[in-house]
Design a protein around this motif. Structure first.
Motif, PDB file in Angstrom:
ATOM      1  N   UNK A 423      68.380 -57.953 -33.060  1.00 21.35           N
ATOM      2  CA  UNK A 423      67.287 -59.215 -33.748  1.00 21.35           C
ATOM      3  C   UNK A 423      67.396 -58.546 -34.563  1.00 21.35           C
ATOM      4  N   UNK A 424      67.559 -57.192 -35.181  1.00 23.07           N
ATOM      5  CA  UNK A 424      67.299 -56.598 -36.578  1.00 23.07           C
ATOM      6  C   UNK A 424      68.322 -56.826 -37.309  1.00 23.07           C
ATOM      7  N   UNK A 425      69.848 -56.184 -36.046  1.00 21.14           N
ATOM      8  CA  UNK A 425      71.197 -56.434 -37.140  1.00 21.14           C
ATOM      9  C   UNK A 425      71.800 -57.661 -37.125  1.00 21.14           C
ATOM     10  N   UNK A 426      71.193 -58.334 -36.732  1.00 21.39           N
ATOM     11  CA  UNK A 426      71.508 -60.172 -36.495  1.00 21.39           C
ATOM     12  C   UNK A 426      70.606 -60.729 -38.239  1.00 21.39           C
ATOM     13  N   UNK A 427      69.522 -59.932 -38.538  1.00 23.52           N
ATOM     14  CA  UNK A 427      69.215 -60.103 -39.476  1.00 23.52           C
ATOM     15  C   UNK A 427      69.498 -60.284 -40.713  1.00 23.52           C
TER      16      UNK A 427
END
Length: 444
Positions: A423-427
């Motif tokens: 999720x952090x990588x997508x953000x």
């Protein structure tokens, strides 16, 4: 190294500094021996060791072949070169010919600084088929058909590995790096043995931050930009898959302290026997072949093409192009110089032997036996699936934005010792997509 001005001996220069080339006919493709003497200015950057002397030797050989053309040389620092060239263009003091980084062509073309090469001129250089295929991407600004630069040499990447480590583990190099799954299995086996760090890639303080990640984005079927260079493309599942794969390699297998270091540190770690696998350009070959006293090199090393991803096999292709400036008063003489530098003999003498870099001309690859050399052969294979970024005016700002965003990724991996959560990588990629969009808008 500071900018330097090289002037050939007076016996070579003579009275050419004040001479003016007669305006050539539109179809003129060579500067005849009967034409008046002229001097052309060539700006270049330090390529390899002894850069000034190597280029001076080329200028002297060219003058021997063309006694009525003298080349005045000026060497620029890489860090300052684009600014100096842009300033000279704005002040009406641009050189006749200059070496350009492949990502500079779009912006300089937009400014009107570069003279397009005609089809006949490109044909006189040997035609596009004479050069590494993907090297022409950077010479034609996205959305146009005009060629405003021609390939000089290319930066193509391959994988370096320790032969003794693979032999000890019973791994066949032809299979160990064939694709992404094989690469990860190989790195995992090296990690289990525990004798050397499996991977030795540089991290956030390297000038290659974007170039190191992009082949994995391409291998997953993603891209940084749309085909015409007008829209960011970083928010797709394919880009996520490519970045996530590479960051997992870095988190799970890379030598930890290299996440804050650059290419020189990564090459030193490999040479000193601290790492088993490194992805690097052909300039590392000449360095490693002369460094046989270092532990990692004494143990044995070789190369392989970068592994294939689920959507194809790619390597980053950078390098330098040659451009003639629109205000040059000596266009035909300048074309003679470009033809000389991109010719087989100069490419072999200057690019391969003096600078240790990969020639753009395919005939030189064959003539120098690079395609059969046991170590260089991987680069000869890789040039066939090399890929360049599109030539867009906004590239400088795009790369700066992406470098900052990917550096954030390496900071997380270095601090946590784990991959960034999905999720952090997508953000992060959504933020990068927006930063690239802003960079493109500013350049319009």
């Amino acid at each position: 190294m500071s900018a330097a001005l090289l002037v050939l001996p007076l016996s070579l220069v003579g009275t050419t500094a004040c001479a003016k080339e007669s305006a050539p006919a539109a179809a003129a493709l060579s500067y005849a021996a009967s034409e008046p003497p002229v001097t052309i200015n060539f700006w270049f950057m330090p390529n390899g060791v002894n850069a000034e002397e190597s280029m001076k030797a080329e200028a002297e050989e060219f003058h021997r072949l063309h006694p009525n053309i003298t080349v005045r040389l000026r060497m620029l620092d890489w860090a300052a070169a684009l600014t100096m060239i842009s300033t000279a263009v704005g002040g009406g003091d641009a050189p006749d010919v200059a070496q350009l980084g492949t990502t500079w062509v779009g912006d300089l073309t937009k400014s009107g600084a570069l003279q397009p090469y005609s089809d006949a001129e490109i044909h006189s250089l040997g035609g596009q088929a004479a050069f590494v295929p993907a090297s022409w991407t950077s010479t034609k600004p996205a959305g146009t058909g005009a060629v405003t630069a021609v390939p000089w040499f290319v930066d193509v990447r391959a994988l370096f590995y320790r032969t003794d480590v693979l032999r000890r583990l019973g791994l066949d190099p032809a299979k160990a790096f064939a694709d992404w799954n094989a690469l990860e299995r190989t790195l995992a086996a090296i990690k289990r043995e525990g004798k050397v760090a499996p991977l030795g890639q540089p991290g956030k303080n390297d000038w290659n931050v974007v170039h190191n990640v992009t082949p994995f984005i391409w291998g997953a079927g993603g891209d940084l930009l749309s085909a015409d260079g007008t829209t960011p493309a970083l928010s797709t599942p394919e880009v996520f898959a490519g970045v996530d794969y590479y960051q997992r390699l870095m988190a799970n297998y890379n030598k930890r302290d290299l996440l804050t270091k650059d290419t020189d540190a990564a090459m030193a770690a490999f040479a000193d026997g601290e790492t088993a696998v490194l992805m690097q350009g052909p300039d590392a070959v000449s360095r490693f072949r002369t460094g046989t006293d270092r532990a990692g090199l004494r143990s044995g090393w070789s190369t392989a093409p970068l592994p294939a991803g689920p959507q194809g096999q790619y390597t980053f292709l950078g390098g330098s192009d040659l451009a003639i400036f629109a205000r040059s008063a000596h266009h035909t003489a300048a074309l003679e110089w470009v033809r000389f530098l991109t010719g087989t003999e100069s490419q072999d003498r200057y690019a391969v032997r003096a600078a240790g870099i990969w020639p753009a001309r395919l005939e030189t690859v064959r003539a120098a036996a690079l395609d059969t050399d046991p170590v260089y052969r991987a680069f000869a294979q890789a040039q066939n699936f090399g890929r360049q970024y599109p030539a867009v005016a906004a590239w400088g700002d795009i790369e700066a934005a992406l470098t900052k965003d990917f550096s954030t990724l390496w900071e997380f991996v270095m601090t946590s010792g784990t991959p960034m959560p999905a999720d952090d990588l997508r953000r992060l990629l959504l933020a990068a997509n927006e930063n690239v969009r802003v960079a493109i808008m500013r350049a319009r």
